[in-house]
Design a protein around this motif. Structure first.
Motif, short mmCIF file in Angstrom:
data_model
loop_
_atom_site.label_atom_id
_atom_site.label_comp_id
_atom_site.label_asym_id
_atom_site.label_seq_id
_atom_site.Cartn_x
_atom_site.Cartn_y
_atom_site.Cartn_z
N ALA A 1 0.82 -1.22 0.00
CA ALA A 1 0.00 0.00 0.00
C ALA A 1 0.85 1.26 0.00
CB ALA A 1 -0.93 0.01 1.21
N VAL A 2 2.16 1.13 0.25
CA VAL A 2 3.03 2.30 0.26
C VAL A 2 3.30 2.72 -1.19
CG1 VAL A 2 5.22 3.26 1.04
CG2 VAL A 2 4.07 1.48 2.40
N LEU A 3 2.94 3.93 -1.53
CA LEU A 3 3.08 4.39 -2.91
C LEU A 3 4.53 4.61 -3.27
CD1 LEU A 3 0.15 6.99 -3.04
CD2 LEU A 3 0.13 4.62 -3.84
N GLU A 4 4.84 4.39 -4.53
CA GLU A 4 6.19 4.64 -5.01
C GLU A 4 6.42 6.12 -5.26
OE1 GLU A 4 9.88 3.41 -5.51
OE2 GLU A 4 8.22 2.07 -5.09
N ASN A 5 5.40 6.82 -5.72
CA ASN A 5 5.51 8.24 -6.04
C ASN A 5 4.59 9.03 -5.13
OD1 ASN A 5 5.34 10.85 -7.29
ND2 ASN A 5 6.05 9.93 -9.21
N ASP A 6 5.13 9.96 -4.40
CA ASP A 6 4.35 10.77 -3.47
C ASP A 6 3.17 11.44 -4.14
OD1 ASP A 6 3.92 12.62 -1.06
OD2 ASP A 6 4.47 14.04 -2.64
N LEU A 7 3.34 11.94 -5.35
CA LEU A 7 2.27 12.68 -6.01
C LEU A 7 1.05 11.81 -6.31
CD1 LEU A 7 4.22 15.04 -8.43
CD2 LEU A 7 3.32 15.52 -6.15
N ASP A 8 1.21 10.49 -6.30
CA ASP A 8 0.06 9.63 -6.54
C ASP A 8 -0.99 9.75 -5.43
OD1 ASP A 8 1.01 8.70 -8.93
OD2 ASP A 8 1.88 6.86 -8.11
N THR A 9 -0.57 10.21 -4.25
CA THR A 9 -1.54 10.44 -3.18
C THR A 9 -2.61 11.44 -3.60
OG1 THR A 9 -0.05 9.87 -1.37
CG2 THR A 9 -1.79 11.43 -0.85
N LEU A 10 -2.26 12.38 -4.46
CA LEU A 10 -3.21 13.41 -4.89
C LEU A 10 -4.41 12.80 -5.62
CD1 LEU A 10 -0.70 16.12 -6.15
CD2 LEU A 10 -1.85 15.98 -3.92
N LYS A 11 -4.20 11.66 -6.28
CA LYS A 11 -5.30 11.02 -6.98
C LYS A 11 -6.36 10.51 -6.00
CE LYS A 11 -2.02 9.45 -10.50
NZ LYS A 11 -1.38 8.26 -11.13
N TYR A 12 -5.94 10.19 -4.79
CA TYR A 12 -6.87 9.71 -3.76
C TYR A 12 -7.45 10.87 -2.95
CZ TYR A 12 -4.71 5.22 -4.86
OH TYR A 12 -4.25 4.10 -5.51
N THR B 1 7.69 15.24 0.05
CA THR B 1 6.38 14.64 0.33
C THR B 1 5.34 15.74 0.19
OG1 THR B 1 6.90 14.92 2.69
CG2 THR B 1 7.16 12.72 1.77
N TYR B 2 5.27 16.28 -1.02
CA TYR B 2 4.35 17.38 -1.32
C TYR B 2 2.90 16.96 -1.14
CZ TYR B 2 1.68 20.71 -4.13
OH TYR B 2 0.75 21.62 -4.56
N ALA B 3 2.56 15.75 -1.57
CA ALA B 3 1.17 15.30 -1.44
C ALA B 3 0.78 15.13 0.02
CB ALA B 3 0.96 14.00 -2.21
N VAL B 4 1.74 14.74 0.87
CA VAL B 4 1.47 14.69 2.31
C VAL B 4 1.18 16.10 2.82
CG1 VAL B 4 2.46 14.16 4.58
CG2 VAL B 4 2.86 12.62 2.64
N LEU B 5 1.92 17.09 2.32
CA LEU B 5 1.64 18.48 2.66
C LEU B 5 0.22 18.86 2.27
CD1 LEU B 5 2.35 21.50 3.26
CD2 LEU B 5 3.29 21.60 0.94
N ALA B 6 -0.20 18.47 1.07
CA ALA B 6 -1.55 18.79 0.62
C ALA B 6 -2.60 18.13 1.50
CB ALA B 6 -1.73 18.37 -0.84
#
Length: 712
Positions: free
Chosen positions: A307-318, A531-536
């Protein structure tokens, strides 16, 4: 500062497509991101190869384990060997050799990491499971069967080894053996072997667990097995620690082999429901889509390493499933952090456990009020029904906090005993969190949010804010390479377990200023990993926590700083860190989050803000708003939103000229420092952030995480 060796081979390897290891290691370099199949049995696969994974290199110093690879037919093509290993807690812990070749002791300097492993500081960093390649030279392998030997090098005297979860030979960017060539252990088939399968052996194991004297490095301990774990050992059973791991750790603590086997039989006999995703290497509570659809007992198992994403920005899709836009955040709903996957691997259970029990600290005593509070809580809960127990335990955070403060007196940082104090304080906090996990899971309290706090709360949740306090910066530990990254990691676990539920008036359960600041501090790493998506995500939750309709005079009401929206478009100090984030993604994310932030800001009048406690309409906030408008304008945010920022400034500071905050204005020469959005003064146990580490040289210029060319 650690150095990390990478090379062009990293780019070659990470541009392939590879998926290996059901149930264990499917998160890997970019070729390990396919989801794993269901747990398979340990029967030999179709190729006839019967060796079982994981390889547990566990035991006393110098322990050696061997693994026979499938038959090889093209040895000349092999260029590297791939490993995925759990619990490489320091450099030099693992040595391996192929066939009769010399031993190779592994360090950060002689392996090739993907970018996340290097960015999170490699061996001894914040990732408990690491993936890496070791280059091979001609002649290291031969056609036919090759044997890989593993050795445990005990350099710290505190661990009993490591687990090899996956391995394969590499031919350039191609894996040599298919996944079907490997077989994997299945905990659902485990049984106690004779003569340790009798009721008598199990009862004796239970007695030893609760009452037998144990030791460490020859020193007799006051604590028993039961004290550092869940009282009945359910944590070891739940996370499916193997018989061997329990035996070897028991022997490490001075028990005989006979006694250790009896303890293992007791643990494996516990009536704890089997969770196939619960393994020692799978991080507890790792976010993943679909977790809430599983029974609450499965929550602690998390989504697994896969479940750990390879690319941080993929979190934005969720976070923005319909795309990031000005209407993509609905503050009437809760953003479910339990099901939004991250590129941050949470700590595995080993790292939740304390290193030293409070009884065995310098002033350890059974009369310690910190320990007695736990005994009082559990004795009371056992007399209550589930609903009453949940309500009672939800009220016990403050008494436990007070007991902790009475028990430990913090010395000055210049005191020679300070480091020892900090380490003991760390272990006390870890011990408490393990006991909270015990209480929450044993008494089935993790799904009581609605009945206790109403439908606006998360139903699946913890009650308090114990977990973020495991961050080394909160404890006050002396700084080390991964100091801030580890604090960021525990803060994200806290956000998953208890995000404030729109009632976060102070620093508990989330200290929002540090939630954002620590994330940014973790960007100072050897590979400039962001970890920009974590920031978002954290910004969105910071907006959500105050969107509760309360008047500003109340403690839990809206506070513009909890979201720290400024970090989405920072000034000169942090601007360079965003170089890998496409500006179009930054614009869309900023617009998606700026709109709901402004919606909340505009709900209140100037008089409301003047009446708000712990908030000042001073020059700092006015300057902050001005630069907020200018910086968002710089990345192309909609003029409509920029004008709303300026209009908000006019509302709060009607006598000032806000024309320079309008779209298209010249950016002021001086840029406000990002730290103005953080708390003015850290609590006494929160040291100032460390300076950015020096960046090691990276050969080849390849990246395992190229940024996407289009927004989510």
């Amino acid at each position: 500062m650690k150095r990390f060796v990478t090379c062009l081979l990293l780019w070659v390897v990470t541009t392939t497509s590879w998926a290996i290891c059901p149930n264990i290691p499917s998160r890997g370099l970019s070729f390990l991101t396919a989801p794993p199949p269901a747990t398979v049995s340990s029967n030999a696969p179709s190729l006839g190869h019967s060796e079982i994974l994981p390889i547990e290199v566990l035991g006393p110093p110098g322990t050696v384990e061997s693994y026979h690879l499938p038959a090889l037919s093209d040895a000349a093509s092999v260029t590297a060997i791939y490993f995925q290993v759990h619990n490489l807690s320091f450099e030099g812990k693992m040595s391996f050799r192929l066939n009769e070749n010399p031993w190779r002791t592994l360090t950060d300097d002689n392996v090739i990491y993907p970018r996340p492993e290097a960015g999170f500081f490699g061996m001894g960093g914040i990732l408990d499971t690491l993936r890496f390649l070791v280059p091979l030279k001609p002649g290291d392998v031969a056609n036919g069967t090759n044997v890989v030997h593993f050795r445990f090098n005990d350099l710290d005297g505190k661990t009993v080894g490591y687990r090899v979860l996956a391995l394969n030979l590499m031919a350039g960017g191609r894996e040599v053996f298919p996944r079907s060539a490997f077989a994997y252990d299945d905990p659902s088939t485990w049984t106690n072997p004779a003569p340790y399968d009798t009721p008598e052996a199990i009862r004796e194991g239970q007695r030893i667990w609760y009452n037998e004297t144990i030791s460490e490095a020859g020193k007799t301990l006051k604590a028993h097995c039961t004290d550092c774990h869940a009282h009945d050992g359910r944590d070891l059973r739940y996370f499916n620690y193997s018989r061997r791991s329990i035996v070897e750790r028991s022997r490490f603590h001075g028990l005989t082999t006979e006694m250790a086997n009896q303890v293992a039989s007791y643990i494996l006999s516990l009536a704890v429901p089997y969770e196939k995703g619960a393994r020692p290497w799978n991080p507890p509570y790792q976010p993943a889509p679909g977790l809430d659809a599983q029974p609450v007992r499965s929550w602690a198992a998390g989504g697994g390493l896969q479940a750990v994403l390879e690319n941080d920005l993929d979190t934005l899709k969720y976070l923005f499933p319909g795309g990031a836009s000005t209407n993509s955040v609905d503050l009437t709903k809760i953003i479910n952090t339990r099901e939004i996957p991250l590129a941050v691997q949470f700590p595995s259970w080993n790292r939740w456990l304390p290193k030293v029990h409070p009884l065995d600290q310098r002033e350890g005593s059974p009369n310690d009020p910190f320990l007695k509070t736990y005994a009082n809580i559990t004795n009371r809960i056992r007399l209550l029904g589930r609903a009453e127990a949940a309500a009672y335990f939800a009220r016990q955070s403050s008494p436990w906090d007070a007991a902790s403060r009475r028990a430990m007196v913090k010395p000055a940082t210049s005191d020679p005993t300070y480091r020892t104090w900090a380490e003991e304080e760390r272990d006390r906090r870890h011990w408490r969190v393990v006991k909270v996990w015990e209480i929450m899971t044993e008494f089935e309290l993790e799904e009581r949010g609605h009945e206790l706090f109403g439908p606006e709360s998360n139903n699946r949740r913890w009650f308090h804010g114990e977990v973020f306090r495991l961050g080394p910066h909160v404890i006050g530990l002396p700084k080390y390479d991964s100091f801030h990254a580890e604090s960021m990691q525990w803060y994200q676990v806290q956000l998953v377990l208890n995000d404030g539920n729109r009632r976060n008036g102070s620093i508990v359960p989330i200290d929002w200023g540090y939630q954002h600041a620590l994330n940014h501090s973790s960007w100072d790493n050897p590979t400039n990993l962001t970890t920009y998506a974590v920031l978002a995500l954290n910004t969105a939750k910071g907006i959500e926590v105050g969107a509760n309709g309360l008047p500003l005079t109340e403690n839990h009401s809206w506070n513009p700083f909890k979201a720290d929206i400024y970090r989405l478009a920072p000034g000169n100090i942090l601007r360079g860190k965003y170089a890998t984030i496409p500006v179009e993604i930054r614009r869309q994310v900023a617009e998606a989050l700026l709109e709901p932030w402004l919606d909340q800001c505009e709900r209140f009048s100037r008089d409301d803000y003047l009446a708000k406690k712990n908030f000042k309409l001073d020059d700092k906030f006015r300057t902050w708003l001005m630069y907020l408008a200018n910086n968002f304008d710089e990345i192309g945010v909609s003029p409509v939103l920029i004008n709303r920022i300026a209009d908000f400034g006019v509302r709060l500071y009607p006598d000032d000229d806000w024309s320079k905050a309008r779209p298209g204005q010249v950016r002021p020469k001086r840029v406000v420092r990002e730290k103005t959005a953080a708390p003015k003064k850290a609590p006494s146990d929160q040291p100032k952030p460390a300076k950015a580490p020096k960046k090691p040289k990276v050969k080849g210029g390849a990246s395992a995480n190229p940024a996407p060319t289009s927004p989510p």
